[in-house]
Each structure stands twice: as C-alpha cells, then as structure tokens.
Design a protein around this motif. Sequence first.
Motif, mmCIF file in Angstrom:
data_model
loop_
_atom_site.group_PDB
_atom_site.id
_atom_site.type_symbol
_atom_site.label_atom_id
_atom_site.label_comp_id
_atom_site.label_asym_id
_atom_site.label_seq_id
_atom_site.Cartn_x
_atom_site.Cartn_y
_atom_site.Cartn_z
ATOM 1 N N ASP A 14 5.426 18.922 -16.052
ATOM 2 C CA ASP A 14 4.617 17.815 -15.547
ATOM 3 C C ASP A 14 5.477 16.588 -15.305
ATOM 4 N N VAL A 15 4.947 15.728 -14.438
ATOM 5 C CA VAL A 15 5.522 14.396 -14.243
ATOM 6 C C VAL A 15 4.736 13.438 -15.130
ATOM 7 N N PRO A 16 5.391 12.703 -16.010
ATOM 8 C CA PRO A 16 4.643 11.826 -16.925
ATOM 9 C C PRO A 16 3.822 10.790 -16.164
ATOM 10 N N PHE A 17 2.583 10.627 -16.587
ATOM 11 C CA PHE A 17 1.687 9.629 -15.994
ATOM 12 C C PHE A 17 1.477 8.537 -17.019
ATOM 13 N N PHE A 18 2.087 7.384 -16.782
ATOM 14 C CA PHE A 18 2.075 6.300 -17.759
ATOM 15 C C PHE A 18 0.824 5.437 -17.675
ATOM 16 N N GLU A 63 10.406 11.064 -14.718
ATOM 17 C CA GLU A 63 9.293 10.188 -14.334
ATOM 18 C C GLU A 63 9.016 10.202 -12.835
ATOM 19 N N ALA A 64 9.962 10.682 -12.021
ATOM 20 C CA ALA A 64 9.728 10.789 -10.577
ATOM 21 C C ALA A 64 9.525 12.222 -10.121
ATOM 22 N N GLY A 65 9.563 13.155 -11.057
ATOM 23 C CA GLY A 65 9.392 14.560 -10.696
ATOM 24 C C GLY A 65 10.655 15.222 -10.202
ATOM 25 N N ASP A 66 11.828 14.614 -10.480
ATOM 26 C CA ASP A 66 13.083 15.162 -9.968
ATOM 27 C C ASP A 66 13.450 16.505 -10.594
ATOM 28 N N TYR A 67 12.963 16.786 -11.786
ATOM 29 C CA TYR A 67 13.422 17.976 -12.506
ATOM 30 C C TYR A 67 12.303 18.971 -12.790
ATOM 31 N N THR A 68 11.151 18.753 -12.170
ATOM 32 C CA THR A 68 10.021 19.636 -12.417
ATOM 33 C C THR A 68 10.382 21.080 -12.070
ATOM 34 N N ASP A 69 10.089 21.973 -12.996
ATOM 35 C CA ASP A 69 10.238 23.434 -12.820
ATOM 36 C C ASP A 69 11.683 23.918 -12.815
ATOM 37 N N ILE A 70 12.669 23.051 -13.096
ATOM 38 C CA ILE A 70 14.028 23.585 -13.200
ATOM 39 C C ILE A 70 14.254 24.218 -14.576
ATOM 40 N N ARG A 71 13.301 23.885 -15.511
ATOM 41 C CA ARG A 71 13.342 24.483 -16.836
ATOM 42 C C ARG A 71 11.921 24.823 -17.260
ATOM 43 N N ASP A 72 11.781 25.757 -18.153
ATOM 44 C CA ASP A 72 10.442 26.165 -18.603
ATOM 45 C C ASP A 72 9.677 25.016 -19.235
ATOM 46 N N GLU A 73 10.393 24.140 -19.974
ATOM 47 C CA GLU A 73 9.698 23.068 -20.695
ATOM 48 C C GLU A 73 9.333 21.881 -19.812
ATOM 49 N N ILE A 74 9.829 21.815 -18.577
ATOM 50 C CA ILE A 74 9.521 20.685 -17.680
ATOM 51 C C ILE A 74 8.458 21.143 -16.688
ATOM 52 N N LEU A 95 0.870 -1.166 0.000
ATOM 53 C CA LEU A 95 0.000 0.000 0.000
ATOM 54 C C LEU A 95 0.908 1.218 0.000
ATOM 55 N N VAL A 96 0.966 1.928 -1.130
ATOM 56 C CA VAL A 96 1.961 2.990 -1.297
ATOM 57 C C VAL A 96 1.291 4.343 -1.462
ATOM 58 N N ARG A 97 2.085 5.362 -1.207
ATOM 59 C CA ARG A 97 1.656 6.730 -1.425
ATOM 60 C C ARG A 97 1.359 6.937 -2.907
ATOM 61 N N ASN A 98 0.244 7.601 -3.205
ATOM 62 C CA ASN A 98 -0.169 7.826 -4.587
ATOM 63 C C ASN A 98 -0.358 9.322 -4.821
ATOM 64 N N PRO A 99 0.664 10.012 -5.303
ATOM 65 C CA PRO A 99 0.528 11.462 -5.485
ATOM 66 C C PRO A 99 -0.504 11.849 -6.525
ATOM 67 N N HIS A 100 -0.822 10.944 -7.463
ATOM 68 C CA HIS A 100 -1.819 11.277 -8.474
ATOM 69 C C HIS A 100 -3.236 11.207 -7.924
ATOM 70 N N GLY A 101 -3.440 10.364 -6.909
ATOM 71 C CA GLY A 101 -4.791 10.208 -6.377
ATOM 72 C C GLY A 101 -4.999 10.838 -5.026
ATOM 73 N N GLY A 102 -3.916 11.218 -4.340
ATOM 74 C CA GLY A 102 -4.064 11.919 -3.084
ATOM 75 C C GLY A 102 -3.823 11.068 -1.859
ATOM 76 N N SER A 103 -4.270 9.808 -1.849
ATOM 77 C CA SER A 103 -4.092 9.018 -0.631
ATOM 78 C C SER A 103 -3.116 7.880 -0.906
ATOM 79 N N SER A 104 -3.593 6.658 -0.903
ATOM 80 C CA SER A 104 -2.712 5.520 -1.129
ATOM 81 C C SER A 104 -3.349 4.563 -2.121
ATOM 82 N N ARG A 105 -2.548 3.676 -2.635
ATOM 83 C CA ARG A 105 -3.029 2.680 -3.581
ATOM 84 C C ARG A 105 -2.176 1.422 -3.449
#
Length: 645
Positions: free
Chosen positions: A410-414, A397-408, A161-171
């Motif tokens: 979103d975190v890809p949701f596969f 894919e883990a959000g490590d580089y979000t907002d360090i550049r204008d073009e980044i 049962l893991v943290r789910n940042p896309h859904g808010g709670s856990s999954r």
Amino acid sequence: MPNAPSNPPPNVERGDESVAATKFGIYIARSPGTKPTIEDEQKTWRLLSITHHAGSQLMEAQIEADLDARGDRIEDLIPTQHTNRQIEIWTLKDPAPEPDDETTTTEEGGDDTPDADPRDVPLFWGEVLDQRTQLVRGVERITITCRPEPYLFGPPIRGQLVRNPHGGSSRLTHHDPVFNPVIDGVPLNTKFVAAADDDEPEDFPVWIDPESIRTANAESHQAGGADPWTLGDIVETLCWWRNEDEEHIRNPPRSLIDRQITDPPKVQNLDLSRGAYLPELLDRTLHPYGWQWCLRIFKDGDEARPAIWIYKRGEGDEKTLDLQPIDETLDREETNLLELDLTYSIARLANVIRAQGSLVQREVTVPLYRAWDQEDDGNHSHSNVDNPIGRKFAANEAGDYTDIRDEITDVPFFGTEFVAKRRVLEDCLTWADAEQIERLPPVLEYSKDDGDNWLPVPEEWGYRLLATEIGIYFTGQDNNRGDAGIPPEALNTSILWRITGTITGDDRIEYTSDRREDSPNSNELEMFLDLSDRYHDRQRETSGEFASALTASADEQDDTDALEEFVESIADKHAAALVDVLPPLEGISLDYRLGDIITEVRGRNISLARTTRDADEPRYLQIVGIHWQNTPEQRTQLIVRPYEV
C-alpha cells in the motif's frame, strides 16, 4: 424615444463635412443580479465619459444625474443595500427606429422581425459602484462611477487543483499554483495527463506534483503522467477554473486562444499567488510573455455581453484618431449651502474574509521498507556505497516501491491534508531538551520481535536521511567483516524498521467568515489573507496507523480558534462602505477635536454612515486632522477617515 444628452456637443465642421454628436443610452438594471433591458433606460442620467483599459484595469464609466430634469435636490442620503446594479451603455441609432420599422435582430441577418430597439453598439458593461455627491455653491451634482470589478470574474484562486489518486478525480491543495517549476536547475512538467483508460476525465487540465511521479510505479499509482504547460493551457485553465459558469463574462474559447497566441515561448517557473482574482492572474500570465488581454463588449441578442479577449502587444489594426471638442456648461442659481465633496464607494468592499495559515504539520511514525527488489536480497556489493541493496529504506509515500517486495502493498495515506507524493521528513515536534529550545531530529528504530519492542538505531551504524523522500540510507564503508559496512541487522529480512519525524501537508488551516447581510454590496466579495507566518496547525498524531511513538512534551500548536477570532474581527471592520469626505466650514471653528466622530450633515439629512440602515452597529467617520486656513479667507477643513473598532 430615448433622450439625447442634455447638453450634446455641437456638430463639428471640417470643410464641407460635419460630425454629428453621438447619442448614448444608459440602462441600469432594477435589482442586483439581473441584466438591464430596454425598459431600464435612465433618461435623467447623462454620460460623462467611458474609458477602456487593457489588462486588469478593465474599463470605467462616469455618469451624472441631471437633477434639473428630475426635479430633485440632494437630501435624505444614506447607504442602501443592493446599490451595485448592472449597467450597460450603448450608442443609439440615428435616427432611432420607429416601432413599425423592419430591422433584423440577428447578427447573421436572419428573418426580419419588427424591432423598435434604438440601441446600436454596446460600449460599456459593469456595475454601479462609487457615488460622489457634491454640494458646491451654484452646483448640486451626483456622479456615479461604474466598473466591472474583479469578483465578477469568479472567486479568487485558492490553491492548486491536483490529481487525487485516492479519490479518483481532482482536489484542491493550498499551494500557490506553479506552472513548470525549475527544481535544482531542472524544468519539470506539472500538467496532468490522464491515462488512456481514465473514466473520469477533467473538463480542463489540472496540476500534478512532480514528486508524485518520480518512478513508473508512482506514475501508475496516479493513473497518468505529466506534460509541460503551454501558455494557452494556462490561460484556458485559469479562465474555466475561476469563471466556469460564465455568469457575467465570457471566457475565450480555446480556438481563439490558439489563434491569438501563436509561436508562444516556453513557460517555466510561472508562480501565481493564492488570493488573486482572474484579472490579476491573466496579467501575471500574459504580460511577461508579450501578450495582453482586455474586455470586449459584444452584442448578444438584446444584451451587452463582455468577453475576455487576448492579443499580442504591438500588433493590431491601424486606425486614425479624430478629436471633437466639447463645450458643456451647467448654470445653477447661487446658493449659500454648505460645500460638500462626498464619495461613497462599495467597489473594494470585502464582505467575506477568507484566511489561510501555514501548511499543516504532523509528527508521525511510519514504517520503512527495504527499497530494493526482493530478488536482490543478499546481492549487496561489498565495496560500492552507491548500491542501495542493504542500505536504502523508504516509506513509499509516493508509491515508488509498491509491489517490488511482498511486504510493500500500500501507499501510506496520512489523511485528507496530504496528497500522494514524495516528502521531506523534518525534525520531530517533540522537544529534545527540557528547556524546549531544540526539537528532536528524526528518530530511527528497529524491532527484532515483529514490533513488540523497538530499539533505537545506534549512531555508529552510520546513516543519513533521504533528501527527497521519507527514508534513510546506511552510509558505512567496506571493512574487514565482509559486510560492506552495512549493519548486519539491515540485511536481516525479519527485522522491522520505523522512523518518527514531522511531515508537512498540502492543506492549510483556514477559516472563512460568513457574508455580512448588512453589507452595502450585494455581491459576495472575498478578501484573501495569507497568514502563514502567524497561524499554525502543528500536531502530533496520537492515534491511527501512523501515531507517533514519542510521548514527551512537543512543540504543538492549534490556532484554529485564534484564526477564526481574527478573521471575524477583520470582517467586522470591512463590512462597511468606503466613505471619503472633506467638509469645509466657514470661519475658524474650535468646536471640533481630533478623534471626534462625524455622523451626519444636518440640514440635508446626509448620513456619513458606512453601513446600511439596518446595521446593528453603524460605522461612521473620525476626525484625523483639522486644517485652519486664515488667508485668503478663513476656513476650517476637517480631515476625516473611516474609523475601526
């Protein structure tokens, strides 16, 4: 007033003292799912034994029918549904209270109220499971074995049962639960700690994948970080996650856990298996660290209530052991009935089959972004290969580089089968050759015209795949051109990059059979099958944001239907009771052959069916061996086992 045992042991004299026989009351609920009451006393059953075990062996009781007292004979037997009823066994007060006696009904000694309840101390709680029927010369006997089975602790564990940042709670993800794994020699924390402003706190800790929080940006995306799991955390989480409603068995409160688990060792690399029930999980969690657990039976009002109790091995109250001899004899008239030793068991009867195949795999094409701060554009070193500027391109894919550049942004949701974390890019599913022997390695491409046309990256540019995330790193050395060996295109911020390869998800292909209504066990008893090496779900993404850019023949496989068919076939075989019988025949009989099906014992109308009367396809027993005995007397012994179709 309850009956004492039919043949109680005599008082045992020790000098001037004598020990009176303990009297027992047996209470069996009238239907499954209900608790026995004082009105459910079974006066024609007598207690043979009770055994308590530490750990997942739990406890076991054996009771025997007093057929004389019931005026019964063994006949008209067939498996029936709802056999598994709850049973409680108590010691009885001596003398038992009369209806007008004044006794207290609360453990705290509250207001006295009239109470004629003869029950004193609860010694056993479980379910009626195995019924052994014996017809032996001079004896007709029915013996019942009772136990609290693992399914009464809740369903088996099915993943993390893991943290789910896309859904808010856990999954739930379909990974084996691992606590504080050691990766490349480094112990990592995996207990999720919510941020202070988290408005959806969990009732108990959940996991977080260490690949999800490698950087501050990734941790921000998860809205929390990680702490190490303690032994107490693990016990609490397992109990409340599997047995949250405490329908049958009470979980240990955290105060008890912390009181009993003192000075616990550091937990690392504790790996539990999917498909295990809570008793096994507690064994595997506590035993390696020197702790033990058991069930204790408490008096809860007018009920016997089992509860999980934890203690440290080698520590406990010291007590002495008194032995009391028992001499019990049953005299029955001689009879020449056929001898029979028949055991009918629903204890391990699985009526729901859940199976999981391998983790899903998808061939995808993902954009790569410059993995350095935008203000560092052009500030690359002409000599340091370890400088990522101009060299490192990542998918974020883990959000490590979000907002360090204008073009980044979103975190890809596969897809729902994937949680946000760093991943390894594997070879494509697309075949590299017509013979379909090898798969293509990941394909790196770039575009000079905003994605209208894509060109393969030449091998001479020199790059390697990132080992712990999706991306590449240009490895060229410094040269006379003054570009540090970096391809000029990598320094051109107008050029786009993408890579195609295969990623492995966090969910598995799975199928669960419906509960068989004709199952003799009215509980839902689940059997878990890990079929990772047999059934797979490998697909090329053909639509959406991450559709694969490749179109040649690919190593795709969708075993969804095959898994369903296999699980249903297994369910057919397991939706029947376990029957064990050794029927001896007088003389040497040549009327039976290997492979014959035995359906009943005539004369007493004893069915050898493993299914209930209303089953569409009854299952019986098959002869798998025949033993002829010549001396000291001639006998034919048929060896039979359940047959499967």
